[in-house]
Design a protein around this motif. Structure first.
Motif, PDB file in Angstrom:
ATOM      1  N   LEU A  99      -4.289 -11.041 -30.368  1.00 15.63           N
ATOM      2  CA  LEU A  99      -4.174  -9.418 -29.752  1.00 15.63           C
ATOM      3  C   LEU A  99      -3.108  -8.979 -30.237  1.00 15.63           C
ATOM      4  CD1 LEU A  99      -4.993  -7.164 -27.657  1.00 15.63           C
ATOM      5  CD2 LEU A  99      -4.053  -8.590 -25.880  1.00 15.63           C
ATOM      6  N   LEU A 100      -1.792  -9.733 -30.280  1.00 17.57           N
ATOM      7  CA  LEU A 100      -0.471  -9.059 -30.449  1.00 17.57           C
ATOM      8  C   LEU A 100      -0.610  -8.762 -32.139  1.00 17.57           C
ATOM      9  CD1 LEU A 100       2.254  -8.168 -29.979  1.00 17.57           C
ATOM     10  CD2 LEU A 100       2.946 -10.403 -30.289  1.00 17.57           C
ATOM     11  N   MET A 101      -0.965  -9.564 -32.965  1.00 21.63           N
ATOM     12  CA  MET A 101      -1.202  -9.237 -34.189  1.00 21.63           C
ATOM     13  C   MET A 101      -2.166  -7.886 -34.568  1.00 21.63           C
ATOM     14  SD  MET A 101       0.009 -10.820 -36.638  1.00 21.63           S
ATOM     15  CE  MET A 101       0.413  -9.315 -37.428  1.00 21.63           C
ATOM     16  N   ALA A 102      -3.563  -7.856 -33.573  1.00 18.76           N
ATOM     17  CA  ALA A 102      -4.258  -6.570 -33.822  1.00 18.76           C
ATOM     18  C   ALA A 102      -3.446  -5.378 -33.701  1.00 18.76           C
ATOM     19  CB  ALA A 102      -5.591  -6.963 -33.040  1.00 18.76           C
ATOM     20  N   LEU A 103      -2.596  -5.585 -32.645  1.00 17.37           N
ATOM     21  CA  LEU A 103      -1.785  -4.218 -32.115  1.00 17.37           C
ATOM     22  C   LEU A 103      -0.978  -3.912 -33.384  1.00 17.37           C
ATOM     23  CD1 LEU A 103      -0.939  -5.161 -28.436  1.00 17.37           C
ATOM     24  CD2 LEU A 103      -2.829  -3.513 -29.309  1.00 17.37           C
ATOM     25  N   THR A 104      -0.233  -4.967 -33.832  1.00 15.70           N
ATOM     26  CA  THR A 104       0.717  -4.761 -34.864  1.00 15.70           C
ATOM     27  C   THR A 104      -0.114  -3.986 -36.225  1.00 15.70           C
ATOM     28  OG1 THR A 104       1.965  -6.773 -34.409  1.00 15.70           O
ATOM     29  CG2 THR A 104       2.191  -5.640 -36.598  1.00 15.70           C
ATOM     30  N   THR A 130       4.773  -5.439 -43.266  1.00 16.07           N
ATOM     31  CA  THR A 130       4.286  -4.251 -43.936  1.00 16.07           C
ATOM     32  C   THR A 130       4.492  -3.204 -42.940  1.00 16.07           C
ATOM     33  OG1 THR A 130       2.379  -5.407 -44.980  1.00 16.07           O
ATOM     34  CG2 THR A 130       2.105  -3.073 -44.489  1.00 16.07           C
ATOM     35  N   LEU A 131       4.540  -3.286 -41.734  1.00 17.82           N
ATOM     36  CA  LEU A 131       4.843  -2.378 -40.745  1.00 17.82           C
ATOM     37  C   LEU A 131       6.072  -2.010 -40.950  1.00 17.82           C
ATOM     38  CD1 LEU A 131       4.338  -0.570 -38.230  1.00 17.82           C
ATOM     39  CD2 LEU A 131       4.663  -2.906 -36.930  1.00 17.82           C
ATOM     40  N   PHE A 132       7.122  -2.750 -40.733  1.00 21.48           N
ATOM     41  CA  PHE A 132       8.542  -2.476 -40.970  1.00 21.48           C
ATOM     42  C   PHE A 132       8.759  -1.953 -42.334  1.00 21.48           C
ATOM     43  CE2 PHE A 132       9.490  -6.165 -37.687  1.00 21.48           C
ATOM     44  CZ  PHE A 132       9.537  -5.281 -36.586  1.00 21.48           C
ATOM     45  N   SER A 133       8.390  -2.426 -43.545  1.00 23.95           N
ATOM     46  CA  SER A 133       8.670  -1.889 -44.758  1.00 23.95           C
ATOM     47  C   SER A 133       8.175  -0.041 -44.537  1.00 23.95           C
ATOM     48  CB  SER A 133       7.825  -2.392 -45.671  1.00 23.95           C
ATOM     49  OG  SER A 133       8.333  -3.874 -45.808  1.00 23.95           O
ATOM     50  N   ALA A 155      14.544  -1.698 -41.940  1.00 23.63           N
ATOM     51  CA  ALA A 155      14.750  -2.636 -43.134  1.00 23.63           C
ATOM     52  C   ALA A 155      15.259  -4.022 -42.655  1.00 23.63           C
ATOM     53  CB  ALA A 155      15.527  -1.731 -44.069  1.00 23.63           C
ATOM     54  N   SER A 156      16.176  -4.023 -41.818  1.00 23.89           N
ATOM     55  CA  SER A 156      16.648  -5.333 -41.402  1.00 23.89           C
ATOM     56  C   SER A 156      15.558  -6.091 -40.871  1.00 23.89           C
ATOM     57  CB  SER A 156      17.944  -5.114 -40.480  1.00 23.89           C
ATOM     58  OG  SER A 156      19.090  -4.445 -41.024  1.00 23.89           O
ATOM     59  N   ALA A 157      14.954  -5.565 -40.187  1.00 18.80           N
ATOM     60  CA  ALA A 157      13.794  -6.382 -39.402  1.00 18.80           C
ATOM     61  C   ALA A 157      12.858  -6.898 -40.620  1.00 18.80           C
ATOM     62  CB  ALA A 157      12.908  -5.526 -38.389  1.00 18.80           C
ATOM     63  N   ALA A 158      12.469  -5.962 -41.388  1.00 20.06           N
ATOM     64  CA  ALA A 158      11.848  -6.407 -42.544  1.00 20.06           C
ATOM     65  C   ALA A 158      12.214  -7.700 -43.471  1.00 20.06           C
ATOM     66  CB  ALA A 158      11.460  -5.285 -43.462  1.00 20.06           C
ATOM     67  N   GLY A 162      11.141  -8.655 -48.092  1.00 22.97           N
ATOM     68  CA  GLY A 162      11.763  -7.307 -47.333  1.00 22.97           C
ATOM     69  C   GLY A 162      12.841  -6.989 -48.145  1.00 22.97           C
ATOM     70  N   ILE A 163      13.685  -7.657 -48.732  1.00 21.18           N
ATOM     71  CA  ILE A 163      14.793  -7.286 -49.707  1.00 21.18           C
ATOM     72  C   ILE A 163      14.688  -6.283 -50.482  1.00 21.18           C
ATOM     73  CG2 ILE A 163      14.651  -9.037 -51.463  1.00 21.18           C
ATOM     74  CD1 ILE A 163      17.662  -9.404 -50.824  1.00 21.18           C
ATOM     75  N   ILE A 164      13.348  -6.063 -51.155  1.00 23.15           N
ATOM     76  CA  ILE A 164      13.019  -5.130 -51.941  1.00 23.15           C
ATOM     77  C   ILE A 164      13.243  -3.605 -51.519  1.00 23.15           C
ATOM     78  CG2 ILE A 164      11.447  -6.645 -52.744  1.00 23.15           C
ATOM     79  CD1 ILE A 164       9.299  -4.293 -52.292  1.00 23.15           C
ATOM     80  N   ILE A 165      13.138  -3.395 -50.123  1.00 20.43           N
ATOM     81  CA  ILE A 165      13.164  -2.231 -49.399  1.00 20.43           C
ATOM     82  C   ILE A 165      14.715  -1.397 -49.841  1.00 20.43           C
ATOM     83  CG2 ILE A 165      13.444  -0.842 -47.262  1.00 20.43           C
ATOM     84  CD1 ILE A 165      11.436  -3.054 -46.515  1.00 20.43           C
ATOM     85  N   PRO A 166      15.781  -2.382 -49.416  1.00 21.63           N
ATOM     86  CA  PRO A 166      17.228  -1.750 -49.715  1.00 21.63           C
ATOM     87  C   PRO A 166      17.341  -1.689 -51.238  1.00 21.63           C
ATOM     88  CG  PRO A 166      17.387  -3.760 -48.804  1.00 21.63           C
ATOM     89  CD  PRO A 166      15.901  -3.435 -48.762  1.00 21.63           C
ATOM     90  N   ALA A 167      16.896  -2.859 -52.122  1.00 13.74           N
ATOM     91  CA  ALA A 167      17.095  -2.716 -53.343  1.00 13.74           C
ATOM     92  C   ALA A 167      16.401  -1.362 -54.075  1.00 13.74           C
ATOM     93  CB  ALA A 167      16.370  -4.053 -53.963  1.00 13.74           C
TER      94      ALA A 167
END
Length: 468
Positions: free
Chosen positions: A103-108, A158-161, A180-183, A190-195
């Motif tokens: 359920l939590l995954m579906a909400l995400t 994906t959500l945090f990105s 971005a830190s959460a990703a 997730g490191i590709i976001i700040p990069a």
């Protein structure tokens, strides 16, 4: 004089039609939720069972923590801990069941679809129709549906990105840093976001953008902190098994890269919408290549590059798939926006994906075919429960064997204590599971066993052997 601040003044209400796109989106998300809720009670599958649910169970029992030493590296695989930390909190204090975790995954996943809509609006100058279609392209894809309720970190990444990209476009720096830190703390990709932000700002603003670029790069600090702590607590920066998969040779990178491109642009019925987007490039006006469009394109390419140098699993590229959905719809809009057939053509191209929800070959978690494997595993489990004592000795293929080791998987109400780890000990029962299971070193029929039951559906099959 009586002051009348702005927040006390009556606000003009917006007409209902102003929110029609948002209402349609929420309606579609709700329909998918209702259609998929029956999947929430199904047992965990593959990495769900072998890695992430084990981590969640361990933390819930032994103490919830977020540091590398809080979880055995054989379970965590050296990944950042935010995903299992959040889910173990949910499991321990709110909803301790398989259904609750799904359920939590579906909400995400639902929040991820909404975030794609919000990002698309910012990229395509507030065009809500294209934003809605971008979200729909993502929502009905077999790729998304496969991971809709699976307890895997890719959807949270994906959500945090997507939220990170939204907040950077809005110049809400603090919220960008948090997301971005959460990703990064969800998964290393997730490191590709700040990069990406760093390179983007240097391209757009050149030398004047260096300060802004460094601000955008700041979340990398969280990754550095994580690997330093991991080095102190576990003795290595990154999980040695995973680093062995990193390969910078051209042939390796190209092989993975072209498979990723083929899957995103061609497979699962997306070839039609990709053809339209290629045609649209010839009619596209330069003005649609806004700074936001360039940011998304850089992010997409950075994600492909990162995944092409690491362990090849198609599910890992989910975090760049929303960008594909937005960019191709933006281009196609330029091609067909003056046509009265624009909406039906796009809708048909999007909904074609529905016919690819299942395949005749095992695709892991690229589509919903894995549900057949879960079904035959649960049928076999019911047969064993009804016909054999849990004290009997047995050898079970990965990942099916995990169901026998812990009642929290909710397949059996008792553990099976006599689970053997090899065939040489001659257990009473041998159970194979294909194609998801690991192959046996020997054919049971050749070493004194007879097949007593078989469960099949689609390409999935469970065989139960008993010693003669």
């Amino acid at each position: 004089m009586i002051l009348n601040p702005d927040w006390l003044k009556p606000k003009k209400s917006l007409p209902f039609s102003h929110f029609k796109h948002e209402i349609i989106l929420i309606g579609l998300i709700s329909i998918v939720f209702l259609l998929r809720v029956s999947s929430f009670s199904l047992p965990f599958f593959w990495d769900e069972a072998g890695t992430y649910s084990r981590g969640i169970f361990y933390l819930a029992k032994n103490g919830v923590g977020i540091f590398p030493s809080d979880l055995d590296p054989s379970i965590s695989r050296g990944h950042p801990m935010l995903f299992v930390f959040i889910f173990s909190l949910w499991y321990k204090f709110l909803y301790p069941s398989v259904f609750g975790l799904h359920l939590l995954m579906a909400l995400t996943s639902s929040l991820t679809v909404i975030s794609i809509y919000l990002l698309a609006i910012r990229v395509i100058n507030g065009n809500k129709t294209i934003a809605l279609l971008s979200s729909l392209l993502f929502l009905v894809s077999p790729f998304f549906q496969a991971q809709y309720c699976l307890v895997l970190p890719e959807m949270m990444l994906t959500l945090f990105s997507v939220l990170s990209l939204i907040f950077w476009i809005d110049r809400r720096v603090f919220l960008y840093f948090i997301c971005a830190s959460a990703a990064i703390l969800t998964k290393e990709a997730g490191i590709i976001i700040p990069a990406t932000i760093f390179v983007y700002e240097l391209i757009i603003n050149q030398k004047k953008g260096l300060k802004t670029a460094l601000v955008g790069f700041a979340p990398v600090i969280m990754f550095i902190i994580f690997i330093v702590i991991q080095r102190i607590q576990n003795g290595w920066f990154l999980f040695p098994v995973h680093t062995s998969f990193i390969d910078f040779t051209f042939n390796s990178i190209w092989d993975k890269f072209h498979h990723f491109i083929e899957f995103i642009f061609i497979k699962q019925g997306r070839i039609f919408i990709s053809i339209l987007s290629v045609l649209g490039l010839f009619w596209v006006k330069k003005k649609i290549f806004t700074n936001e469009w360039i940011l998304l394109f850089l992010y997409f390419m950075a994600g492909l590059a990162f995944c092409s140098t690491n362990l090849f699993l198609m599910g890992y590229i989910l975090f760049i798939f929303p960008v594909f959905c937005i960019l191709v719809l933006t281009i196609i809009h330029q091609l067909l926006k003056k046509s009265k057939y624009f909406f039906p053509i796009i809708l048909v191209c999007i909904l074609i994906q529905v016919f690819y929800m299942k395949s005749d070959k095992f695709k892991n978690v690229r589509n919903l075919s894995y549900l057949d494997t879960i079904e035959v595993m649960t049928d076999a489990s019911s047969f064993l429960k009804d016909n054999f004592s849990n004290e009997i000795s047995l050898y079970v293929a990965d990942p099916f064997h995990l169901y026998f080791t812990d009642t929290r998987y909710e397949v059996f109400d008792k553990k099976w204590p006599n689970l053997e780890n090899n065939l040489s000990s001659k257990p009473n029962l041998v159970i194979s599971c294909q194609p998801a299971g690991m192959p046996f070193p020997q054919d049971p029929l050749s070493i004194g066993y007879q097949e007593i039951k078989r469960f099949s559906k689609g390409f999935s099959e469970v065989k139960i052997y008993q010693i003669k």
